[in-house]
Design a protein around this motif. Sequence first.
Motif, PDB file in Angstrom:
ATOM      1  N   MET A 211     -18.337   2.361  67.474  1.00  0.00           N
ATOM      2  CA  MET A 211     -18.884   2.294  66.124  1.00  0.00           C
ATOM      3  C   MET A 211     -20.337   1.825  66.147  1.00  0.00           C
ATOM      4  N   GLU A 212     -21.149   2.449  65.295  1.00  0.00           N
ATOM      5  CA  GLU A 212     -22.575   2.129  65.268  1.00  0.00           C
ATOM      6  C   GLU A 212     -22.906   0.970  64.331  1.00  0.00           C
ATOM      7  N   PHE A 213     -22.097   0.794  63.294  1.00  0.00           N
ATOM      8  CA  PHE A 213     -22.352  -0.276  62.328  1.00  0.00           C
ATOM      9  C   PHE A 213     -21.045  -0.955  61.949  1.00  0.00           C
ATOM     10  N   ALA A 214     -21.160  -2.172  61.456  1.00  0.00           N
ATOM     11  CA  ALA A 214     -20.064  -2.883  60.803  1.00  0.00           C
ATOM     12  C   ALA A 214     -20.448  -3.052  59.343  1.00  0.00           C
ATOM     13  N   CYS A 215     -19.518  -2.772  58.434  1.00  0.00           N
ATOM     14  CA  CYS A 215     -19.803  -2.832  56.998  1.00  0.00           C
ATOM     15  C   CYS A 215     -18.792  -3.729  56.290  1.00  0.00           C
ATOM     16  N   LEU A 216     -19.193  -4.257  55.141  1.00  0.00           N
ATOM     17  CA  LEU A 216     -18.292  -5.023  54.280  1.00  0.00           C
ATOM     18  C   LEU A 216     -18.903  -5.132  52.896  1.00  0.00           C
ATOM     19  N   ASP A 217     -18.084  -5.558  51.938  1.00  0.00           N
ATOM     20  CA  ASP A 217     -18.554  -5.828  50.577  1.00  0.00           C
ATOM     21  C   ASP A 217     -18.408  -7.309  50.292  1.00  0.00           C
ATOM     22  N   VAL A 218     -19.316  -7.850  49.485  1.00  0.00           N
ATOM     23  CA  VAL A 218     -19.241  -9.262  49.135  1.00  0.00           C
ATOM     24  C   VAL A 218     -19.561  -9.444  47.656  1.00  0.00           C
ATOM     25  N   ASP A 219     -18.813 -10.303  47.012  1.00  0.00           N
ATOM     26  CA  ASP A 219     -19.106 -10.738  45.649  1.00  0.00           C
ATOM     27  C   ASP A 219     -20.367 -11.593  45.710  1.00  0.00           C
ATOM     28  N   THR A 220     -21.367 -11.253  44.922  1.00  0.00           N
ATOM     29  CA  THR A 220     -22.639 -11.980  45.005  1.00  0.00           C
ATOM     30  C   THR A 220     -22.523 -13.429  44.562  1.00  0.00           C
ATOM     31  N   GLU A 221     -21.407 -13.789  43.889  1.00  0.00           N
ATOM     32  CA  GLU A 221     -21.200 -15.182  43.501  1.00  0.00           C
ATOM     33  C   GLU A 221     -20.045 -15.812  44.277  1.00  0.00           C
TER      34      GLU A 221
END
Length: 376
Positions: free
Chosen positions: A339-349
Motif C-alpha cells: 500500500m502506498e498510503f494510509a488513510c483515516l477520518d477524524v472528527d475535528t472536535e
Amino acid sequence: MPSPDLTATTETLAPIAQRADAPATLPEITAGGLTWRPATKADAPALLDLRNTIAEADAEPYREVIEEITELFDAPWRRFDTDSLLGHDADGTLVAYAQVESMPGDTRTVRVVLFGGVHPARRGEGIGRELFAWQLARGRQVLAESGKELPARLAVYAEDDGPVAKARIVERAGFTPRRFYSELRRDLRHLDADPLPDIAPDGLRVVPFSADLDEATRLAHNDAFRDHWGSEPQTPEQWTHGRTGFAPQWSVVVVDPDPDVDALLADPDTDAATADALRAGQPLVVAYALNERFDEDFAVRGYTFGYTAILGTRRAYRGRRGAPAALVAGMHAMRADGMEFACLDVDTENPTGAQGIYAGLGYAKTHGSRMLSIEL
C-alpha cells in the motif's frame, strides 16, 4: 465554530412521540413520473449501479462493490419494507433511492440517518426534493415508534464539495451542520527517508487482531467512544456486521497482560460487560486499530491505500500510547502488502487530541465532510 451543547437530560425532554412530530401519513412523490416501491435484496445490482453512478458524478472518493450492498439487507435491524424506497422510470430503470436507518444499540441519543440520491440525468425535476421530504417524514415516524425517551437526532452526511442543490434541500428542511470531519492520509512509499516512529506502549502488548479478541475489542470500543459526540454503544450484531472491506491482516489490538482487576472493578467508569469479562479472566483489550481495504477505490483515488476505520483507547488507558502503537503497527502491515498510503477520518472536535497525534505521525488532510442534523 464549536457545536452547540446538546446535553439535554431525559428529565427536561418532552415525550419522544411529541418531539418527533411524526406525520400520520407519508407524503406522496409525484415528481418525475416514477413508480415507487420498497427495496429488496434482489435490487442490489441495480442499487449498486445507481449509487456508483451518483458517486462518480459527484466526484466522491469511493466506489462500492456488490457485497457491500447485499450485506445491507442482511442486518436484522434494517426494515427495508417500511424504511426504503426505490423509484423506477417507465422502462423499469432505477433512477432514485432512499433509506432511513436507525441503530438498535442507541442508549444516549436515539438516531435516524437519512441516505438517498437521484441519478444525475434525472436531477432538476424535483425528485430529490420530494424524496427527501418522504425520508424526513419517515425518519420522524421511526423516532416516534422507537419509544426511547432520549435525546433524538435526524442526521444526514455530506461531502464538503458535494452537490449544492442537495445541500440546499437539506438545509431548507431545517438541518444544521453539527460536526465536521477530515480525511487524512500518510505517505508510506518512502519509509526509509520518512520513517514511522517506534512506539512502545507502557506495560502493554501489541498483537495482531484475531477472532478470539473480537468481542474484547468491541467492549474496548464502547468504552473508548463513550465520551465522543454522536457515538453510541455497538451491539454484537452491529459490531460484526458490514465487514466486506475488513482487513484483519492489517488490524492490531493492544492488550494489558496483567490488568489491575480490583482497581478496574472498583472504578465506577468500568461498564458492566467489561466487569463481567474481567471476573471471568478474559483478555482485556485496551486499544485497537481496525483497518479496511477497498481495492475498488484505488483507481478512483489514483493510489493504493489502507483505511483505518476505527481507532481507540479505553479511557482508563489514555496517555499510555496504545492507540498510536496500534496505528503504526497497522501502517507497517499495509506497507508490507504494497500500500502506498494510509488513510483515516477524524472528527475535528475529537476530545482525545487525535488531530495532534495524526499530525505527529505524518498525516495530512485530503478532503472533508460534515454531518447535518435536527436535534429533538
